[in-house]
Scaffold this active site. Structure first.
Site, short mmCIF file in Angstrom:
data_model
loop_
_atom_site.label_atom_id
_atom_site.label_comp_id
_atom_site.label_asym_id
_atom_site.label_seq_id
_atom_site.Cartn_x
_atom_site.Cartn_y
_atom_site.Cartn_z
N GLU A 165 -4.87 0.64 3.73
CA GLU A 165 -5.28 1.23 2.45
C GLU A 165 -6.76 1.60 2.53
O GLU A 165 -7.49 1.07 3.38
CB GLU A 165 -5.01 0.27 1.29
CG GLU A 165 -5.89 -0.96 1.28
CD GLU A 165 -6.37 -1.34 -0.10
OE1 GLU A 165 -6.87 -0.44 -0.81
OE2 GLU A 165 -6.28 -2.52 -0.45
N VAL B 184 -3.30 -0.25 -2.91
CA VAL B 184 -2.07 -0.75 -2.29
C VAL B 184 -0.88 0.10 -2.78
O VAL B 184 -0.06 0.55 -1.98
CB VAL B 184 -1.85 -2.25 -2.62
CG1 VAL B 184 -0.46 -2.70 -2.24
CG2 VAL B 184 -2.91 -3.09 -1.91
N SER C 30 -1.52 -4.70 -12.37
CA SER C 30 -1.72 -3.65 -11.36
C SER C 30 -0.43 -2.89 -11.05
O SER C 30 0.64 -3.49 -10.93
CB SER C 30 -2.26 -4.27 -10.08
OG SER C 30 -2.34 -3.27 -9.09
N ASP D 167 0.19 -1.89 -8.32
CA ASP D 167 0.61 -2.38 -7.00
C ASP D 167 1.96 -3.09 -7.10
O ASP D 167 2.82 -2.94 -6.22
CB ASP D 167 -0.40 -3.41 -6.45
CG ASP D 167 -1.73 -2.79 -6.05
OD1 ASP D 167 -1.87 -1.56 -6.14
OD2 ASP D 167 -2.64 -3.55 -5.64
N LYS E 118 -5.70 -11.36 -5.41
CA LYS E 118 -7.12 -11.60 -5.57
C LYS E 118 -7.39 -12.73 -6.56
O LYS E 118 -6.76 -12.81 -7.62
CB LYS E 118 -7.80 -10.31 -6.03
CG LYS E 118 -8.12 -9.45 -4.81
CD LYS E 118 -8.58 -8.10 -5.19
CE LYS E 118 -7.37 -7.27 -5.41
NZ LYS E 118 -7.50 -5.99 -5.92
N1 PSU Z 1 -8.34 -5.70 -1.97
C1 PSU Z 1 -9.63 -5.75 -1.61
N2 PSU Z 1 -10.47 -4.89 -2.21
C2 PSU Z 1 -10.05 -3.95 -3.11
C3 PSU Z 1 -8.68 -3.89 -3.46
C4 PSU Z 1 -7.88 -4.79 -2.85
O1 PSU Z 1 -10.01 -6.55 -0.76
O2 PSU Z 1 -10.85 -3.18 -3.57
C5 PSU Z 1 -8.13 -2.81 -4.34
C6 PSU Z 1 -6.79 -2.48 -3.72
O3 PSU Z 1 -6.79 -1.11 -3.43
C7 PSU Z 1 -5.77 -2.82 -4.77
C8 PSU Z 1 -6.57 -2.49 -6.01
O4 PSU Z 1 -4.60 -2.10 -4.63
O5 PSU Z 1 -7.84 -3.05 -5.69
C9 PSU Z 1 -5.95 -3.02 -7.26
O6 PSU Z 1 -6.62 -2.47 -8.34
P1 PSU Z 1 -5.99 -2.59 -9.82
O7 PSU Z 1 -6.13 -4.05 -10.17
O8 PSU Z 1 -6.87 -1.72 -10.66
O9 PSU Z 1 -4.60 -2.11 -9.74
MN MN Z 2 -5.46 -2.55 -13.92
#
Ligand code: PSU
Ligand code: MN
Length: 311
Positions: free
Chosen positions: A26, A108, A142, A144, A161
Site C-alpha cells: 500500500e 489498505v 475504516s 478497510d 492500529k
Molecule cells: N498503517 C500505517 N500507516 C498508515 C496507514 C496504515 O502504518 O498511514 C493508513 C492505511 O493506508 C490504512 C489507513 O488503510 O491508514 C486507514 O485510514 P482510515 O482509518 O481513515 O480508513
Molecule cells: Mn475513518
C-alpha cells in the site's frame, strides 16, 4: 474496458503472466503515515526485503488517471515527498480520481481493490484501519474492513492500529466474515505493541501453513479476505502503559482541533511519532519490515503450492 484503467509495470506484468509470486504494497503509509525521507528509505528497505525472498514487490497508487501496480523510483519519490498533497485513496475514491486524472496514495482498502484487479493475492501494510475509539457513536469505521470482507485478498498486518478500539475492530471483522490468523501468537497484536488482551481464534506457525490456509479458502470459493496478524519483534514492542499515554494525548489533540474523517488516522499517527521521542517511529519501521518478510514468504509458499497442485 477495465484494463484501460489499470497500468501494470512491465516487470510485474511479466511476473504475473509467468505465475511468479508478487506482493502489493500500500502507499498511504508512505505518503501519509511516515515523515520524509524516512518513508522513502523504509519503502526501499521493504522492496529489497521482498526481492531478496524471491518475490516481486509492487507498490500501488493512482497515478494520472490510472491504477498503477508497480511504481518506478521517481513515482515513489513523489509520493513520499508530497505528504498530505497526495490524496488518501480508499477504494471508493478510485472512480473520481481516475476521471479527474488525479493522483492518490492507496490505503489498505484501495490496495486490496487494485491488487484484486491485477490478480495479486497478497498485500502488505503496517496496521489495518478499523473501528475508531468511540466509533459506536461517531460511526468512524475504516473502509478497510468493508473492502477486506468483500474481496479474496490476504492482508499482512501488525494487527490494527493502537489508536483504534481494538476490541470493536475485532468484533466487526468477525461479523464481516473475515478470519484473523495470528502468526506465532494467540493474541491480536496492536501495531506498536506485539500483543493486546484480545485472544484470536486462529494461529499459524509458518508461512507455509498460512499459504495452505489461503489455498483452502480459494478451493472453498470463499469470496472474502484474510487478515494475518504479525506481531512486531519483541525488542521494538512498546508497553501498553506507555502507548496509552501517548495515544490519549493524540486523541485529546485531535478532539481539540476538531479533526475527523479521512484526516484522523494520519493526524494521530504523525502526532504520536512527534511526541514519542522516536520510539513509535522505530516501532512503526520495524513492524513494516517485519510484515514485508512475512508477506514475501507467504506469497512464495503460495506460488509453490499453486504450481505443485495446479489450482
Ligand atoms: N498503517 C500505517 N500507516 C498508515 C496507514 C496504515 O502504518 O498511514 C493508513 C492505511 O493506508 C490504512 C489507513 O488503510 O491508514 C486507514 O485510514 P482510515 O482509518 O481513515 O480508513
Ligand atoms: Mn475513518
Amino acid at each position: 474496458m477495465i484494463n484501460n484503467l489499470l497500468s501494470i509495470h512491465p516487470k510485474i506484468k511479466e511476473a504475473l503472466l509467468n505465475n511468479k509470486p508478487v506482493v502489493a504494497l500500500e502507499s498511504s503509509f508512505i505518503a501519509h503515515g511516515l515523515p520524509y525521507p524516512t518513508n522513502l528509505e523504509l519503502c526501499s528497505d521493504m522492496v529489497s526485503i521482498i526481492k531478496k525472498r524471491g518475490v516481486h514487490p509492487a507498490v500501488t497508487a493512482i497515478i494520472n488517471g490510472k491504477i498503477k501496480i508497480g511504481l518506478d523510483d521517481s513515482e515513489i519519490e513523489e509520493l513520499a515527498s508530497s505528504g498530505e498533497k497526495i490524496f488518501k485513496a480508499s477504494a471508493s475514491d478510485f472512480g473520481v480520481l481516475l476521471a479527474k486524472g488525479a493522483k492518490g496514495a492507496t490505503t489498505v482498502a484501495g490496495t486490496i481493490y487494485a491488487a484484486h484487479m491485477a490478480g495479486i493475492k497478497i498485500i502488505v501494510t503496517g496496521g489495518i484501519g478499523g473501528v475508531h475509539r468511540e466509533g459506536y457513536r461517531t460511526l468512524d469505521i475504516s473502509q478497510d474492513l468493508n473492502v477486506l470482507s468483500s474481496l479474496p485478498v490476504t492482508v499482512v498486518s501488525a494487527g490494527a492500529k493502537a489508536i483504534l478500539d481494538i476490541k470493536l475492530t475485532l468484533e466487526y471483522i468477525e461479523t464481516a466474515g473475515v478470519a484473523v490468523i495470528g502468526y506465532k501468537t494467540n493474541y491480536f497484536p496492536s501495531f506498536y505493541s506485539c500483543t493486546s488482551p484480545y485472544l484470536l481464534n486462529h494461529r499459524a506457525e509458518s508461512a507455509v501453513e498460512i499459504a495452505e490456509i489461503i489455498q483452502c479458502y480459494y478451493r472453498l470459493k470463499w469470496k472474502r479476505g484474510l487478515l494475518i496478524a504479525n506481531p512486531l519483534p519483541d525488542h521494538d514492542s512498546l508497553s501498553a502503559e506507555y502507548l496509552n499515554n501517548v495515544i490519549n494525548k493524540a486523541l485529546d489533540k485531535a478532539k481539540e482541533l476538531n479533526i475527523s474523517g479521512k484526516s484522523l488516522t494520519p493526524f494521530l499517527l504523525n502526532y504520536i511519532v512527534n511526541i514519542s521521542e522516536g520510539k513509535c517511529l522505530k516501532a512503526n519501521l520495524s513492524l513494516l519490515k517485519n510484515n514485508a518478510v512475512l508477506a514475501a514468504d507467504i506469497s512464495y509458499s503460495y506460488h509453490e503450492l499453486k504450481s505443485k497442485n495446479n489450482f
